[in-house]
Scaffold this motif. Structure first.
Motif, PDB file in Angstrom:
ATOM      1  N   LEU A 199      48.519 -36.999 -26.690  1.00 48.78           N
ATOM      2  CA  LEU A 199      47.973 -35.726 -27.807  1.00 48.78           C
ATOM      3  C   LEU A 199      48.485 -34.384 -27.498  1.00 48.78           C
ATOM      4  O   LEU A 199      49.226 -34.137 -28.265  1.00 48.78           O
ATOM      5  N   TYR A 200      48.390 -34.094 -26.032  1.00 48.16           N
ATOM      6  CA  TYR A 200      49.063 -32.809 -26.044  1.00 48.16           C
ATOM      7  C   TYR A 200      50.506 -32.780 -25.583  1.00 48.16           C
ATOM      8  O   TYR A 200      50.993 -31.997 -25.907  1.00 48.16           O
ATOM      9  N   ALA A 201      50.949 -33.944 -25.599  1.00 46.16           N
ATOM     10  CA  ALA A 201      52.766 -34.425 -25.638  1.00 46.16           C
ATOM     11  C   ALA A 201      53.141 -33.658 -26.352  1.00 46.16           C
ATOM     12  O   ALA A 201      54.160 -33.351 -27.435  1.00 46.16           O
ATOM     13  N   GLN A 202      52.488 -34.290 -27.491  1.00 44.14           N
ATOM     14  CA  GLN A 202      52.330 -34.466 -28.963  1.00 44.14           C
ATOM     15  C   GLN A 202      52.438 -33.280 -29.846  1.00 44.14           C
ATOM     16  O   GLN A 202      53.635 -32.593 -30.648  1.00 44.14           O
ATOM     17  N   VAL A 203      51.467 -32.391 -29.981  1.00 46.75           N
ATOM     18  CA  VAL A 203      51.130 -30.724 -30.309  1.00 46.75           C
ATOM     19  C   VAL A 203      52.095 -30.137 -29.207  1.00 46.75           C
ATOM     20  O   VAL A 203      52.252 -29.592 -30.740  1.00 46.75           O
ATOM     21  N   LEU A 204      52.411 -30.263 -28.237  1.00 49.03           N
ATOM     22  CA  LEU A 204      53.183 -29.530 -27.579  1.00 49.03           C
ATOM     23  C   LEU A 204      54.288 -29.639 -27.567  1.00 49.03           C
ATOM     24  O   LEU A 204      55.306 -29.018 -26.942  1.00 49.03           O
ATOM     25  N   TYR A 225      45.861 -28.643 -13.133  1.00 49.41           N
ATOM     26  CA  TYR A 225      46.018 -30.039 -13.063  1.00 49.41           C
ATOM     27  C   TYR A 225      43.905 -30.042 -13.325  1.00 49.41           C
ATOM     28  O   TYR A 225      42.845 -29.412 -12.977  1.00 49.41           O
ATOM     29  N   LEU A 226      44.293 -30.982 -14.805  1.00 51.94           N
ATOM     30  CA  LEU A 226      42.957 -31.568 -15.602  1.00 51.94           C
ATOM     31  C   LEU A 226      42.310 -32.466 -14.955  1.00 51.94           C
ATOM     32  O   LEU A 226      42.909 -33.661 -14.475  1.00 51.94           O
ATOM     33  N   THR A 227      41.457 -32.392 -15.148  1.00 54.75           N
ATOM     34  CA  THR A 227      40.392 -34.072 -14.491  1.00 54.75           C
ATOM     35  C   THR A 227      39.977 -34.376 -15.572  1.00 54.75           C
ATOM     36  O   THR A 227      38.899 -33.981 -16.744  1.00 54.75           O
ATOM     37  N   PHE A 228      39.733 -36.293 -16.137  1.00 58.89           N
ATOM     38  CA  PHE A 228      39.002 -36.742 -17.260  1.00 58.89           C
ATOM     39  C   PHE A 228      38.370 -37.383 -16.255  1.00 58.89           C
ATOM     40  O   PHE A 228      38.573 -38.885 -15.361  1.00 58.89           O
ATOM     41  N   ASP A 229      37.383 -38.276 -17.728  1.00 63.94           N
ATOM     42  CA  ASP A 229      37.017 -39.480 -16.930  1.00 63.94           C
ATOM     43  C   ASP A 229      36.573 -40.336 -18.228  1.00 63.94           C
ATOM     44  O   ASP A 229      35.926 -41.179 -18.271  1.00 63.94           O
ATOM     45  N   GLY A 230      37.747 -41.100 -17.850  1.00 59.51           N
ATOM     46  CA  GLY A 230      39.004 -42.045 -18.169  1.00 59.51           C
ATOM     47  C   GLY A 230      39.485 -41.462 -20.144  1.00 59.51           C
ATOM     48  O   GLY A 230      40.141 -42.531 -20.253  1.00 59.51           O
ATOM     49  N   ARG A 231      39.877 -40.572 -20.065  1.00 62.74           N
ATOM     50  CA  ARG A 231      40.405 -40.269 -20.683  1.00 62.74           C
ATOM     51  C   ARG A 231      41.657 -39.407 -21.199  1.00 62.74           C
ATOM     52  O   ARG A 231      42.347 -39.367 -21.476  1.00 62.74           O
ATOM     53  N   CYS A 232      42.110 -39.773 -20.579  1.00 62.39           N
ATOM     54  CA  CYS A 232      43.575 -38.593 -19.304  1.00 62.39           C
ATOM     55  C   CYS A 232      44.382 -39.004 -20.621  1.00 62.39           C
ATOM     56  O   CYS A 232      45.630 -38.441 -20.829  1.00 62.39           O
ATOM     57  N   GLU A 233      44.963 -40.294 -20.085  1.00 61.79           N
ATOM     58  CA  GLU A 233      45.984 -40.823 -20.733  1.00 61.79           C
ATOM     59  C   GLU A 233      46.090 -40.779 -22.188  1.00 61.79           C
ATOM     60  O   GLU A 233      46.656 -39.541 -23.024  1.00 61.79           O
ATOM     61  N   GLU A 234      44.517 -40.674 -22.989  1.00 66.74           N
ATOM     62  CA  GLU A 234      44.596 -40.793 -24.022  1.00 66.74           C
ATOM     63  C   GLU A 234      45.079 -38.534 -24.720  1.00 66.74           C
ATOM     64  O   GLU A 234      45.555 -37.929 -25.550  1.00 66.74           O
ATOM     65  N   ALA A 235      44.440 -37.794 -23.938  1.00 67.43           N
ATOM     66  CA  ALA A 235      44.106 -36.400 -24.002  1.00 67.43           C
ATOM     67  C   ALA A 235      46.334 -36.309 -24.168  1.00 67.43           C
ATOM     68  O   ALA A 235      46.842 -35.191 -24.126  1.00 67.43           O
ATOM     69  N   PHE A 236      46.381 -36.750 -22.813  1.00 66.17           N
ATOM     70  CA  PHE A 236      47.863 -36.107 -23.032  1.00 66.17           C
ATOM     71  C   PHE A 236      48.890 -37.016 -23.148  1.00 66.17           C
ATOM     72  O   PHE A 236      49.976 -35.693 -23.402  1.00 66.17           O
TER      73      PHE A 236
END
Length: 137
Positions: A19-24, A6-17
């Motif tokens: 990207l992760y969905a696309q790459v993975l 479970y990862l925690t972000f400071d306002g960039r969770c949507e952007e990160a996830f």
């Protein structure tokens, strides 16, 4: 029983996830904002669109995460890495390069004594990853 990171972000969770969905090659069946939950009136207006809970599904594997809100400490990801094991060197290269873009390579993706390809990186969101391919395919 099963465990998930479970990862925690400071306002960039949507952007990160996204990207992760696309790459993975995964899906995002859940992306809930703080404004979607009860009691959001107590959350500052500027933070209500942050992600309360995200769920990335890649096959039978799950990665979850959220953003912090006012008063919640954020220190980044420390002392662990997300480890991804793939079936081919081509997949290892694709995943490694996709996650490394805008980030920092810690160990280049290359053959090691334990794997056909292994590499470590920190992505642009500060999340550490290890990419491993055991077989030379």
């Amino acid at each position: 029983m099963y465990m998930n990171a479970y990862l925690t972000f400071d306002g960039r969770c949507e952007e990160a996830f996204r990207l992760y969905a696309q790459v993975l090659g995964g899906e995002l069946p859940l992306m809930m904002r703080f404004s979607d939950g009860p009691g959001c009136e107590e959350i500052p207006e500027a933070e209500r669109q942050r992600i309360m809970h995200a769920r990335l599904q890649v096959g039978d594997q799950v990665l979850m995460g959220s953003d912090t809100c006012q008063g919640m400490p954020y220190e980044g990801v420390k002392g662990c890495s997300i480890s991804v094991n793939v079936d081919s060197k081509a997949d290892a290269r694709r995943v490694f390069d996709g996650l490394a873009e805008g980030g920092k390579v810690v160990m280049p993706l290359e053959k090691t004594f334990w794997a056909a390809a292994f590499g470590a990186l920190e992505d642009r969101f500060g999340v550490p990853w290890m990419i491993n391919c055991e077989h030379d395919r």
